[in-house]
Design a protein around this motif. Structure first.
Motif, PDB file in Angstrom:
ATOM      1  N   PHE A   1      10.319  -3.221  -8.816  1.00 51.33           N
ATOM      2  CA  PHE A   1       9.992  -3.905  -9.536  1.00 51.33           C
ATOM      3  C   PHE A   1       9.137  -4.263 -10.064  1.00 51.33           C
ATOM      4  CE2 PHE A   1       8.244  -8.563 -10.040  1.00 51.33           C
ATOM      5  CZ  PHE A   1       9.392  -9.262 -10.904  1.00 51.33           C
ATOM      6  N   SER A   2       7.531  -3.729  -9.179  1.00 48.75           N
ATOM      7  CA  SER A   2       6.396  -3.408 -10.008  1.00 48.75           C
ATOM      8  C   SER A   2       6.133  -2.353 -10.637  1.00 48.75           C
ATOM      9  CB  SER A   2       5.349  -3.393  -8.596  1.00 48.75           C
ATOM     10  OG  SER A   2       5.859  -2.654  -7.683  1.00 48.75           O
ATOM     11  N   LEU A   3       6.888  -1.096 -10.047  1.00 47.22           N
ATOM     12  CA  LEU A   3       6.608   0.079 -11.142  1.00 47.22           C
ATOM     13  C   LEU A   3       7.376  -0.382 -12.061  1.00 47.22           C
ATOM     14  CD1 LEU A   3       5.441   2.485 -10.712  1.00 47.22           C
ATOM     15  CD2 LEU A   3       7.536   3.620 -10.663  1.00 47.22           C
ATOM     16  N   GLY A   4       7.946  -1.356 -12.549  1.00 48.09           N
ATOM     17  CA  GLY A   4       8.858  -1.502 -14.006  1.00 48.09           C
ATOM     18  C   GLY A   4       8.185  -2.267 -14.662  1.00 48.09           C
ATOM     19  N   SER A   5       7.150  -2.519 -14.391  1.00 52.00           N
ATOM     20  CA  SER A   5       6.014  -4.065 -14.804  1.00 52.00           C
ATOM     21  C   SER A   5       5.273  -2.858 -15.604  1.00 52.00           C
ATOM     22  CB  SER A   5       5.295  -4.371 -13.841  1.00 52.00           C
ATOM     23  OG  SER A   5       4.563  -4.473 -13.206  1.00 52.00           O
ATOM     24  N   GLY A   6       4.961  -1.731 -15.377  1.00 48.30           N
ATOM     25  CA  GLY A   6       3.767  -0.711 -16.219  1.00 48.30           C
ATOM     26  C   GLY A   6       3.026  -0.926 -15.399  1.00 48.30           C
ATOM     27  N   THR A   7       2.449  -1.335 -13.755  1.00 49.64           N
ATOM     28  CA  THR A   7       1.461  -0.786 -13.679  1.00 49.64           C
ATOM     29  C   THR A   7       1.271   0.523 -12.981  1.00 49.64           C
ATOM     30  OG1 THR A   7       0.026  -1.975 -11.648  1.00 49.64           O
ATOM     31  CG2 THR A   7       2.417  -1.144 -11.715  1.00 49.64           C
ATOM     32  N   SER A   8      -0.175   0.911 -12.934  1.00 46.31           N
ATOM     33  CA  SER A   8      -0.396   2.058 -12.232  1.00 46.31           C
ATOM     34  C   SER A   8      -0.161   2.759 -10.965  1.00 46.31           C
ATOM     35  CB  SER A   8      -2.122   2.340 -12.832  1.00 46.31           C
ATOM     36  OG  SER A   8      -2.347   3.382 -12.053  1.00 46.31           O
ATOM     37  N   GLY A   9       1.133   4.102 -11.065  1.00 45.60           N
ATOM     38  CA  GLY A   9       0.886   4.328  -9.613  1.00 45.60           C
ATOM     39  C   GLY A   9       1.915   5.335  -9.509  1.00 45.60           C
ATOM     40  N   GLY A  10       2.156   5.933  -8.173  1.00 42.71           N
ATOM     41  CA  GLY A  10       2.969   7.043  -8.382  1.00 42.71           C
ATOM     42  C   GLY A  10       4.315   6.918  -7.588  1.00 42.71           C
ATOM     43  N   VAL A  11       5.453   7.410  -7.455  1.00 40.50           N
ATOM     44  CA  VAL A  11       7.246   7.393  -6.696  1.00 40.50           C
ATOM     45  C   VAL A  11       7.320   8.160  -5.991  1.00 40.50           C
ATOM     46  CG1 VAL A  11       7.729   6.691  -9.407  1.00 40.50           C
ATOM     47  CG2 VAL A  11       7.877   8.663  -8.536  1.00 40.50           C
ATOM     48  N   LEU A  12       6.753   8.902  -5.738  1.00 45.87           N
ATOM     49  CA  LEU A  12       6.475  10.096  -4.773  1.00 45.87           C
ATOM     50  C   LEU A  12       6.911   9.786  -3.305  1.00 45.87           C
ATOM     51  CD1 LEU A  12       7.614  13.193  -3.500  1.00 45.87           C
ATOM     52  CD2 LEU A  12       4.988  13.987  -3.909  1.00 45.87           C
ATOM     53  N   ALA A  13       5.402   8.947  -3.258  1.00 49.10           N
ATOM     54  CA  ALA A  13       5.041   8.505  -1.401  1.00 49.10           C
ATOM     55  C   ALA A  13       6.805   7.670  -1.233  1.00 49.10           C
ATOM     56  CB  ALA A  13       4.063   8.105  -1.343  1.00 49.10           C
ATOM     57  N   PRO A  14       6.939   6.878  -2.121  1.00 41.95           N
ATOM     58  CA  PRO A  14       7.971   5.802  -1.995  1.00 41.95           C
ATOM     59  C   PRO A  14       8.944   5.874  -1.920  1.00 41.95           C
ATOM     60  CG  PRO A  14       6.404   5.189  -3.506  1.00 41.95           C
ATOM     61  CD  PRO A  14       5.829   5.864  -3.619  1.00 41.95           C
ATOM     62  N   LEU A  15       9.204   7.162  -2.839  1.00 45.05           N
ATOM     63  CA  LEU A  15      10.551   7.676  -2.518  1.00 45.05           C
ATOM     64  C   LEU A  15      10.675   8.813  -1.421  1.00 45.05           C
ATOM     65  CD1 LEU A  15      11.158   9.369  -6.349  1.00 45.05           C
ATOM     66  CD2 LEU A  15      12.524   7.105  -4.868  1.00 45.05           C
ATOM     67  N   LEU A  16       9.925   9.457  -0.543  1.00 43.49           N
ATOM     68  CA  LEU A  16      10.089   9.929   0.676  1.00 43.49           C
ATOM     69  C   LEU A  16      10.101   8.887   1.965  1.00 43.49           C
ATOM     70  CD1 LEU A  16       7.004  11.642   0.252  1.00 43.49           C
ATOM     71  CD2 LEU A  16       9.315  12.312   0.164  1.00 43.49           C
ATOM     72  N   MET A  17       9.345   7.665   1.633  1.00 46.42           N
ATOM     73  CA  MET A  17       9.239   6.659   3.129  1.00 46.42           C
ATOM     74  C   MET A  17      11.192   6.154   2.575  1.00 46.42           C
ATOM     75  SD  MET A  17       7.730   3.201   3.150  1.00 46.42           S
ATOM     76  CE  MET A  17       6.477   4.177   2.506  1.00 46.42           C
ATOM     77  N   ILE A  18      11.520   5.409   1.226  1.00 50.01           N
ATOM     78  CA  ILE A  18      12.873   5.275   1.331  1.00 50.01           C
ATOM     79  C   ILE A  18      14.386   6.566   2.016  1.00 50.01           C
ATOM     80  CG2 ILE A  18      15.019   4.661  -0.301  1.00 50.01           C
ATOM     81  CD1 ILE A  18      12.027   3.429  -1.824  1.00 50.01           C
ATOM     82  N   GLY A  19      13.271   7.694   1.151  1.00 50.19           N
ATOM     83  CA  GLY A  19      15.068   9.024   1.816  1.00 50.19           C
ATOM     84  C   GLY A  19      14.800   9.063   3.411  1.00 50.19           C
ATOM     85  N   GLY A  20      13.112   9.407   3.852  1.00 50.38           N
ATOM     86  CA  GLY A  20      12.888   8.631   5.279  1.00 50.38           C
ATOM     87  C   GLY A  20      13.772   8.218   5.932  1.00 50.38           C
ATOM     88  N   ALA A  21      13.873   6.622   5.531  1.00 54.52           N
ATOM     89  CA  ALA A  21      14.239   5.700   6.221  1.00 54.52           C
ATOM     90  C   ALA A  21      16.125   5.649   6.440  1.00 54.52           C
ATOM     91  CB  ALA A  21      13.970   4.366   5.515  1.00 54.52           C
TER      92      ALA A  21
ATOM     93  N   GLY B   1       0.916  -1.458   0.251  1.00 49.12           N
ATOM     94  CA  GLY B   1      -0.166  -0.279   0.087  1.00 49.12           C
ATOM     95  C   GLY B   1       0.973   1.548  -0.125  1.00 49.12           C
ATOM     96  N   VAL B   2       0.089   2.779   0.332  1.00 44.90           N
ATOM     97  CA  VAL B   2       0.841   3.799   0.034  1.00 44.90           C
ATOM     98  C   VAL B   2       1.524   3.717   1.141  1.00 44.90           C
ATOM     99  CG1 VAL B   2       0.801   6.083   0.606  1.00 44.90           C
ATOM    100  CG2 VAL B   2      -1.123   4.480  -1.169  1.00 44.90           C
ATOM    101  N   GLY B   3       1.502   3.525   2.220  1.00 41.50           N
ATOM    102  CA  GLY B   3       2.075   3.794   3.368  1.00 41.50           C
ATOM    103  C   GLY B   3       2.508   4.783   3.830  1.00 41.50           C
ATOM    104  N   TYR B   4       1.692   5.676   4.341  1.00 41.09           N
ATOM    105  CA  TYR B   4       1.629   6.832   5.095  1.00 41.09           C
ATOM    106  C   TYR B   4       1.891   7.008   5.892  1.00 41.09           C
ATOM    107  CZ  TYR B   4      -0.006   9.790   0.870  1.00 41.09           C
ATOM    108  OH  TYR B   4       0.040   9.460  -0.401  1.00 41.09           O
ATOM    109  N   ASP B   5       1.088   5.916   7.330  1.00 38.61           N
ATOM    110  CA  ASP B   5       1.857   5.702   8.197  1.00 38.61           C
ATOM    111  C   ASP B   5       3.194   5.251   8.412  1.00 38.61           C
ATOM    112  OD1 ASP B   5       1.841   3.078   6.918  1.00 38.61           O
ATOM    113  OD2 ASP B   5       0.611   1.872   8.507  1.00 38.61           O
ATOM    114  N   ASN B   6       3.700   4.493   7.736  1.00 35.19           N
ATOM    115  CA  ASN B   6       5.244   4.760   7.498  1.00 35.19           C
ATOM    116  C   ASN B   6       6.145   5.875   7.837  1.00 35.19           C
ATOM    117  OD1 ASN B   6       4.683   1.634   8.132  1.00 35.19           O
ATOM    118  ND2 ASN B   6       4.921   1.546   5.650  1.00 35.19           N
TER     119      ASN B   6
END
Length: 538
Positions: A328-348, A296-301
């Motif tokens: 892996f999943s975004l490379g498959s061409g599905t529908s989704g954004g990059v902002l929240a995951p990148l924020l989470m990874i940078g925050g980690a 999921g989005v993971g805003y709680d993380n």
């Protein structure tokens, strides 16, 4: 003797900006409503897939009672997205922001009406079925689609239609994160490709409108409140932020390359791309077994990272499992954004730095914020947006100095080692080149009289051809007129006397460009330099 003021203006803007500004208020309202609908649709989809109930309550897939059957859910979601893309529109595949850029630059800011429906629907299914993506990319694309549709209905130019598209995109981001100023800057740094009142004002109005309306539906910001921060202005802290920012620049480059490496892997599959999101769903499902909070989005993380209380298990899980699942999943061409995951990874990464230094909770939260902003600045190539976005989502003003230092450091590293950002790389892979450097056209800085060839004066404007340029006009205006009329030379007229005073040719225009090249390439030690008019040499 006092000279007459120049007729030239600082900005090119006309009365139509009032029309676009008025329309942008409506676009801001529509984009806000769509953002609310999409967020509710993601919650509804998550409840359906993981809890088998009809509910709009925000929930995390991590608490699902499905057990090992959770592996199947992302595969099913990927299959549905693939079918929608195959038989609906392939434009719903991908991040969302590159598709908006593509529409602006290559398709006259025209977005098909079905995109406004299929993009949020596919994103709700992809994220609701466990996709580790952000909702902001689809919302930006959906808001942009609404702005484009309104622009297609009106009698407007391509430039005005672009303004309305970007107004919708900025409003979508503003409504999602309660970041009206960052949304405006994102529009300038990533979507508008210009800084002009004619476009900036309507986009700002749409963003502010969305920020005002979201309070009634989603509440006021900040969406990620932080503990009180002190001592962030020390020299040692700023130096640490500089080093962390440089590290995040390398991480951002690595994440981009990893995601596109997976995309290349899928391109080599002897299987129709409709099935790729389902294969990407396998990676999500398997990763979710080991790290359920990566679904999921993971805003709680993100909220936990910014509270300064994450466990080492959460930090490592985000850096390893979430990163791989997302790429892996975004490379498959599905529908989704990059902002929240990148924020989470940078925050980690930032939280890990704070954890290793045994910093107190509030300091760990600050390191997480700095890492979050630096990751955004480096991966997207938007340092100003990253700084303002990080401050707006947290209201942590004491973090400004180290945050700005880290964002600029990350931006510098990625600018040096990455030819393109994670967003523009997708356009390059489609065979297009996009420059992100904004500057005043060199021809706008050179007047016609400075490069024209003099001719015998005496003829008046009554004897001129239809097309001519004034001597005090810019060479850019002369170039545009020559291009429009298909001319290689243009008479030049003195504005006061109305007489022909010269002629400008294509060769003369190149002299204006030459001045810009000299500024970029000619290196002089000015203490030793003597101007040619004083007997020196160039």
């Amino acid at each position: 003797m006092k000279s007459e003021p120049s007729i030239l203006r600082d900005f090119t803007v006309d009365q139509r900006v009032w029309l676009l500004s008025g329309v942008s208020i409506g676009i801001g309202g529509c984009a806000t409503l769509l953002a609310v609908v999409l967020l509710r649709a993601i919650a509804f989809s998550t409840n359906i897939f993981y809890y088998h109930r009809f509910s709009l309550a925000p929930v995390s897939p991590a608490g699902s009672p499905l057990g090992h059957w959770m592996v199947v859910v992302p595969i099913l979601g990927g299959l549905l997205v693939g079918v929608m893309a195959r038989f609906g529109s392939d434009k719903i595949r991908g991040h969302g922001i590159p598709e908006a850029i593509d529409a602006i630059l290559l398709h006259r800011a025209k977005v098909a009406p079905k995109i406004a429906l299929l993009k949020p629907l596919s994103a709700a299914i992809a994220i609701g079925s466990g996709g580790p993506f952000g909702a902001e990319g689809p919302i930006i694309m959906t808001g942009g689609a609404v702005g484009s549709l309104i622009g297609q209905w009106m009698h407007v130019t391509d430039a005005e239609r672009t303004t309305l598209l970007v107004a919708g995109a900025a409003a979508g981001m503003s409504a999602t994160f309660a970041t009206p100023v960052a949304a405006i800057l994102l529009a300038v740094e990533l979507l508008l490709f210009e800084w002009r009142p004619r476009s900036l004002v309507p986009v700002a109005i749409a963003s502010v409108t969305a920020a005002l309306l979201r309070v009634y539906w989603l509440g006021a910001g900040p969406i990620f409140p932080m503990p009180a921060i002190t001592g962030a202005h020390g020299v040692s802290f700023v130096i640490g932020a500089l080093l962390l920012g440089a590290l995040l620049g390398l991480v951002a480059a690595g994440m981009s390359r990893m995601m596109y490496a997976f995309e290349d892997l899928f391109e080599h599959l002897h299987l129709h791309w409709m099935w790729w999101p389902a294969i990407g769903g396998i990676g999500i499902g398997v990763g979710g077994l080991f790290f359920p909070r990566g679904l999921g989005v993971g805003y709680d993380n993100i909220a936990e990272l910014l509270h300064g209380t994450p466990t080492i298990g959460l930090i490592v899980g985000i850096l390893l499992a979430k990163s791989l699942m997302w790429a892996f999943s975004l490379g498959s061409g599905t529908s989704g954004g990059v902002l929240a995951p990148l924020l989470m990874i940078g925050g980690a990464v930032g939280a890990l730095a704070g954890h290793l230094t045994h910093a107190p909770a509030e300091t760990q939260a600050l390191w997480a914020l700095i890492g979050m902003g630096a990751m955004l600045a480096g991966s997207l190539g938007v340092p100003l947006t990253a700084i303002l976005f990080s401050l707006e989502v947290t209201h942590c003003l004491p973090a400004l100095l180290p945050l700005a230092t880290a964002c600029i450091a990350s931006y510098l590293i990625t600018a040096l080692i990455m030819p393109r950002s994670i967003l523009t790389e997708k356009l390059a892979r489609r065979g297009y080149h996009l420059t992100r450097e904004y500057g005043v056209d060199p021809l706008e800085l050179v007047l016609v009289r400075e490069v024209m060839s003099p001719v015998v004066a005496g003829a008046t404007t009554t004897r001129l051809p239809v097309s001519y340029s004034y001597a005090d006009a810019t060479t850019r205006g002369a170039a545009e007129l020559m291009a429009t009329e298909g001319l290689e030379t243009l008479p030049v007229v003195d504005r006061t006397s109305g007489q022909i005073c010269g002629e400008i040719s294509l060769k003369d225009l190149l002299r204006g460009r030459e001045r810009s090249l000299e500024r970029e390439s000619e290196r002089l030690r000015l203490f030793d330099y003597v101007p040619p008019e004083q007997g020196g040499h160039n």
